[in-house]
Design an enzyme around this catalytic site. Structure first.
Site, mmCIF file in Angstrom:
data_model
loop_
_atom_site.group_PDB
_atom_site.id
_atom_site.type_symbol
_atom_site.label_atom_id
_atom_site.label_comp_id
_atom_site.label_asym_id
_atom_site.label_seq_id
_atom_site.Cartn_x
_atom_site.Cartn_y
_atom_site.Cartn_z
ATOM 1 N N GLU A 33 0.839 -1.196 0.000
ATOM 2 C CA GLU A 33 0.000 0.000 0.000
ATOM 3 C C GLU A 33 0.873 1.245 0.000
ATOM 4 O O GLU A 33 1.890 1.298 0.689
ATOM 5 C CB GLU A 33 -0.893 -0.025 1.255
ATOM 6 C CG GLU A 33 -1.929 1.068 1.308
ATOM 7 C CD GLU A 33 -2.882 0.884 2.505
ATOM 8 O OE1 GLU A 33 -3.559 -0.159 2.587
ATOM 9 O OE2 GLU A 33 -2.918 1.782 3.351
ATOM 10 N N ASP A 35 0.294 5.337 0.508
ATOM 11 C CA ASP A 35 -0.757 6.249 0.961
ATOM 12 C C ASP A 35 -0.387 7.717 0.946
ATOM 13 O O ASP A 35 0.681 8.090 1.439
ATOM 14 C CB ASP A 35 -1.077 5.997 2.452
ATOM 15 C CG ASP A 35 -1.760 4.685 2.690
ATOM 16 O OD1 ASP A 35 -2.639 4.328 1.921
ATOM 17 O OD2 ASP A 35 -1.394 4.023 3.693
ATOM 18 N N GLU A 37 -2.320 10.728 2.784
ATOM 19 C CA GLU A 37 -3.448 10.995 3.674
ATOM 20 C C GLU A 37 -3.430 12.476 4.065
ATOM 21 O O GLU A 37 -2.421 12.965 4.559
ATOM 22 C CB GLU A 37 -3.363 10.139 4.936
ATOM 23 C CG GLU A 37 -3.294 8.648 4.632
ATOM 24 C CD GLU A 37 -3.287 7.782 5.885
ATOM 25 O OE1 GLU A 37 -3.835 6.681 5.822
ATOM 26 O OE2 GLU A 37 -2.726 8.209 6.914
#
Ligand SMILES: *[C@@H]1O[C@H](CO)[C@@H](O)[C@H](O)[C@H]1NC(C)=O
Ligand SMILES: *[C@@H]1O[C@H](CO)[C@@H](O)[C@H](O)[C@H]1NC(C)=O
Length: 217
Positions: A33, A35, A37
């Site tokens: 993953e 990310d 954010e």
């Protein structure tokens, strides 16, 4: 299987929530993953972008950068470059994070499975907004995120199996194997002026810095 990837994504974010755009493998056991954010804040205070990388099921590689502009005021370009050499997160033309392929040091690198692109908006005012001090004002709901000019380039899945290992894909080319001098200067500028947290230097979590941190930036 790997697919090279360049995403261009404009967003608009609302206060109090976490907006995430990420690539992930959608597999829990050996999760990969990457990310981006966006952590909300009190109106007028800087938004924090937290990045994280899971490779072969292990994450806990958070870094945080406070943005030098208001991301809710206008569209900006948020890009992930993912190839066999490194993963680079860009905000407009500024690299804010580089995760090098350090397999030679025994550090896992996401390259064994394809990833999809996901975007979510969720409540996290127990931790994200000033460590949980700022609460969402629900009377301002509904909350929106806006996108434009989305672009994704890479090997499609399913697709020709040899695409993923082809060194002739443009994103594997010399210009994309390391930051150039200008990018490196911008990256240094971010790290010196805007980075507020780096798991690599968090001695309470990691008395001994993880191996990928020892390679420097
Ligand atoms: C919110 O603003 C404060 C004060 O400027 C800053 O210290 C913090 O890093 C910002 N971001 C978050 C997620 O709290
Ligand atoms: C929540 O938003 C409403 C509408 O903008 C405003 O009147 C109210 O004062 C806000 N509440 C808080 C706690 O900030």
């Amino acid at each position: 299987m790997i697919f090279g990837f360049l995403g261009f994504l404009g967003i608009n974010i609302c206060f109090g929530l976490v907006f995430v755009w990420q690539m992930n493998s959608n597999t829990d056991a050996v999760r990969d993953e990457v990310d981006f954010e966006f952590l909300g804040n009190r109106t007028g205070q800087p938004y924090t972008v937290q990045t994280n990388i899971y490779a072969h099921g292990k994450g806990n590689r958070e870094q945080r950068v406070n943005l030098w502009f208001d991301p809710a005021a206008d569209f900006h370009t948020y890009t992930i470059l993912w190839n066999h050499h490194h993963i680079v997160f860009y905000v407009d033309d500024v690299p804010i994070r580089v995760y090098k392929n350090n397999e030679a040091r025994g550090v896992p690198y996401p390259k064994l499975q394809p990833m999809g692109v996901f975007s979510t908006l969720w409540e996290a005012d127990d931790w994200a907004t000033r460590g949980g001090l700022e609460k969402i004002n629900w009377s301002k709901a509904p909350f929106f995120s806006y996108y434009k000019d989305f672009d994704i380039e890479g090997c499609s899945v399913p697709g020709p199996a040899n695409c993923a290992s082809s060194a002739t894909n443009w994103w594997e080319g010399t210009a994309y194997q390391a930051l150039n001098a200008l990018e490196y200067r911008r990256y240094r500028w971010v790290r010196i002026n805007h980075m507020i947290y780096d798991y690599c230097t968090d001695k309470s979590r990691y008395p001994v810095a993880p191996p990928e941190c020892l390679a420097g930036f």
